[in-house]
Design a protein around this motif. Structure first.
Motif, PDB file in Angstrom:
ATOM      1  N   SER A   1      -4.181   2.544  12.907  1.00 40.54           N
ATOM      2  CA  SER A   1      -4.716   3.880  12.610  1.00 40.54           C
ATOM      3  C   SER A   1      -3.608   4.906  12.756  1.00 40.54           C
ATOM      4  O   SER A   1      -2.936   4.956  13.782  1.00 40.54           O
ATOM      5  CB  SER A   1      -5.869   4.219  13.558  1.00 40.54           C
ATOM      6  N   CYS A   2      -3.427   5.735  11.722  1.00 40.94           N
ATOM      7  CA  CYS A   2      -2.421   6.802  11.786  1.00 40.94           C
ATOM      8  C   CYS A   2      -2.781   7.884  10.770  1.00 40.94           C
ATOM      9  O   CYS A   2      -2.326   7.847   9.618  1.00 40.94           O
ATOM     10  CB  CYS A   2      -1.022   6.257  11.522  1.00 40.94           C
ATOM     11  N   PRO A   3      -3.610   8.868  11.176  1.00 45.17           N
ATOM     12  CA  PRO A   3      -3.943   9.956  10.246  1.00 45.17           C
ATOM     13  C   PRO A   3      -2.718  10.655   9.674  1.00 45.17           C
ATOM     14  O   PRO A   3      -2.756  11.144   8.536  1.00 45.17           O
ATOM     15  CB  PRO A   3      -4.777  10.903  11.112  1.00 45.17           C
TER      16      PRO A   3
ATOM     17  N   PRO B   1       0.287   8.340  -1.160  1.00 38.78           N
ATOM     18  CA  PRO B   1       0.820   6.969  -1.094  1.00 38.78           C
ATOM     19  C   PRO B   1       2.304   6.961  -1.437  1.00 38.78           C
ATOM     20  O   PRO B   1       2.771   7.711  -2.289  1.00 38.78           O
ATOM     21  CB  PRO B   1       0.004   6.220  -2.160  1.00 38.78           C
TER      22      PRO B   1
ATOM     23  N   GLU C   1      -2.084   8.547   6.751  1.00 40.45           N
ATOM     24  CA  GLU C   1      -3.236   8.437   5.856  1.00 40.45           C
ATOM     25  C   GLU C   1      -3.532   9.746   5.141  1.00 40.45           C
ATOM     26  O   GLU C   1      -4.144   9.752   4.062  1.00 40.45           O
ATOM     27  CB  GLU C   1      -4.454   7.962   6.652  1.00 40.45           C
ATOM     28  N   ASP C   2      -3.082  10.875   5.712  1.00 40.30           N
ATOM     29  CA  ASP C   2      -3.301  12.181   5.085  1.00 40.30           C
ATOM     30  C   ASP C   2      -2.215  12.529   4.072  1.00 40.30           C
ATOM     31  O   ASP C   2      -2.291  13.590   3.429  1.00 40.30           O
ATOM     32  CB  ASP C   2      -3.349  13.272   6.167  1.00 40.30           C
TER      33      ASP C   2
ATOM     34  N   SER D   1      -4.142  17.284  12.474  1.00 39.91           N
ATOM     35  CA  SER D   1      -4.129  16.569  11.206  1.00 39.91           C
ATOM     36  C   SER D   1      -5.374  16.962  10.415  1.00 39.91           C
ATOM     37  O   SER D   1      -6.376  17.402  11.000  1.00 39.91           O
ATOM     38  CB  SER D   1      -4.115  15.048  11.425  1.00 39.91           C
TER      39      SER D   1
ATOM     40  N   THR E   1      -7.399  14.944   9.227  1.00 38.46           N
ATOM     41  CA  THR E   1      -8.451  14.047   9.730  1.00 38.46           C
ATOM     42  C   THR E   1      -9.170  14.674  10.915  1.00 38.46           C
ATOM     43  O   THR E   1     -10.407  14.647  10.996  1.00 38.46           O
ATOM     44  CB  THR E   1      -7.841  12.694  10.133  1.00 38.46           C
TER      45      THR E   1
ATOM     46  N   ARG F   1      -0.504  -0.978   7.028  1.00 39.01           N
ATOM     47  CA  ARG F   1      -1.697  -1.020   7.876  1.00 39.01           C
ATOM     48  C   ARG F   1      -2.091  -2.469   8.156  1.00 39.01           C
ATOM     49  O   ARG F   1      -2.100  -3.308   7.240  1.00 39.01           O
ATOM     50  CB  ARG F   1      -2.839  -0.279   7.195  1.00 39.01           C
TER      51      ARG F   1
END
Length: 385
Positions: free
Chosen positions: A303-305, A312, A308-309, A143, A145, A320
């Motif tokens: 938490s989940c990259p 939206p 989140e990457d 990812s 992240t 979340r």
């Protein structure tokens, strides 16, 4: 092209199952060496026609495994070596160099902000990691992240490539018949609200939060935990102490791809769920969340990259939630009150199609191999500029 994949073990884990899925989609002749634990995923790979060799490594400091691994690589005449997980990345990179293979790629599956594969990120772990990393051509991050974490650690950014984990969308598509069969087999009432938790049963996954959240929810709610690990006795004890032992079902380790074992696989279990809850406060990717989205499930996560990457709106029903039992109880009660929605995969799940990940990895392989080919020489024997 002939490639050798080296991995620390082949039990039922995210990295291990991701390797098996990836090999089904790579247009490369691949073999696998597992340093330890030739578990269920090794059997699955063999069923797929992939040759798996167990090196029989005794522990982290079994230095005698290094020459054995180098000999195996040398005999195989591989064009490229690809390593997975911390121990395999360290030993595999060194052994590949000893065997004369320069095209070495490593995938970083589980680098968090404070832990890697469950171990604290000490200065010693980091120094050893960076020492081994220099022996490869490229380090793959699952990812953006993780790529940023690698760069902060000191891995040069030109050596980092992002290849996300992939999923088989068709395999996870919601199946109402599988939902009925799986619930019947597990003894789950047809009208029960089933909360799913998927992952290794280790402290970092914080499944204890879901047990305490369940205690605050109505009796018609059930918790279905899919995975195995050392935390299972403590979680069973927590369920008894919270008075919900009869409402928590431990499904054990379940394969993503069929391996001949009895019982429903992960896609069927996902169809049987009504929501996926993922309270782990630190993840490198969040594969369980993406698989749940592919099954059309609403998701509540900490938490989940992988999400989140993305822009939206790529997963409208993924919300979340703080890693807190009260917060999860409220969030899950809201999902239950809203009632079932359409079980269709959002854009976030389609973004992580396995065929796209395999194509990206092939680009990494091509670049790694190109760097190992000597540049052409002029007739005078001078390398042209």
């Amino acid at each position: 092209m002939r490639a050798l994949h080296i991995i620390t073990g082949l039990g039922v884990g995210g990295a291990e199952q991701q390797l098996r899925l990836l090999l089904r989609h790579l247009p490369v002749a691949c073999e696998v060496v597992t340093l330890t634990n030739p578990g269920p995923v090794a059997d699955g790979l063999a069923a797929d026609g992939v040759r798996v060799t167990h090196l029989g490594m005794a522990g982290n400091r079994d230095l005698a495994a290094l020459p054995r691994l180098a000999r195996h690589i040398r005999r195989g005449r591989y064009d490229l070596v690809h390593t997975h997980l911390y121990r395999a990345c360290l030993y595999g990179r060194i052994a590949a160099r000893l065997a004369g293979v320069r095209a070495v790629v490593a995938t970083e599956h589980s680098l968090g902000d404070t832990r890697m594969e469950g171990r604290p990120l000490t200065a010693g772990v980091r120094a050893l990691y960076l020492l081994g990393e220099r022996l490869g051509r490229s380090t793959v991050a699952v990812s953006p992240t993780v790529a940023a974490r690698l760069a902060r650690w000191g891995v040069p950014e030109p050596r980092i490539a992002v290849v996300p984990n992939g999923i088989d969308l068709a395999r996870f598509a919601f199946d109402p018949d599988a939902r009925r069969r799986t619930r019947d087999r597990l003894g789950l009432p047809a009208d029960a609200f089933v909360i799913g938790g998927v992952g290794r049963l280790i402290p970092g996954k914080r499944f204890d939060v879901l047990i305490h959240a369940l205690a605050r929810l109505p009796a018609g709610c059930r918790l279905l935990l899919v995975g195995g690990g050392p935390e299972e006795p403590a979680l069973r004890r927590a369920a008894r102490e919270a008075g919900v032992a009869g409402r928590v079902l431990f499904a054990g380790e379940r394969p993503y791809l069929p391996d001949g074992s009895s019982g429903p696989g992960l896609p069927a279990l996902a169809s049987a769920m009504d929501v996926l809850a993922a309270p782990s406060p630190e993840e490198a990717f969040g594969l369980a969340v993406v698989e749940a989205l592919a099954a059309g499930l609403p998701v509540r996560y900490t938490s989940c990259p992988a999400l989140e990457d993305l822009p939206p709106g790529a997963a409208p029903d993924a919300v979340r939630v703080p890693c807190d039992a009260g917060a999860y109880a409220r969030a899950l009660a809201e999902v239950r009150a809203a009632g079932p929605g359409p079980r269709t995969a959002p854009e976030a799940a389609r973004h992580y199609c396995i065929t796209r990940s395999a194509a990206r990895l092939m680009d990494v392989y091509t670049a790694a191999l190109a760097r190992t080919v000597p540049p052409p020489r002029s007739p005078e024997g001078v390398i042209p500029s």
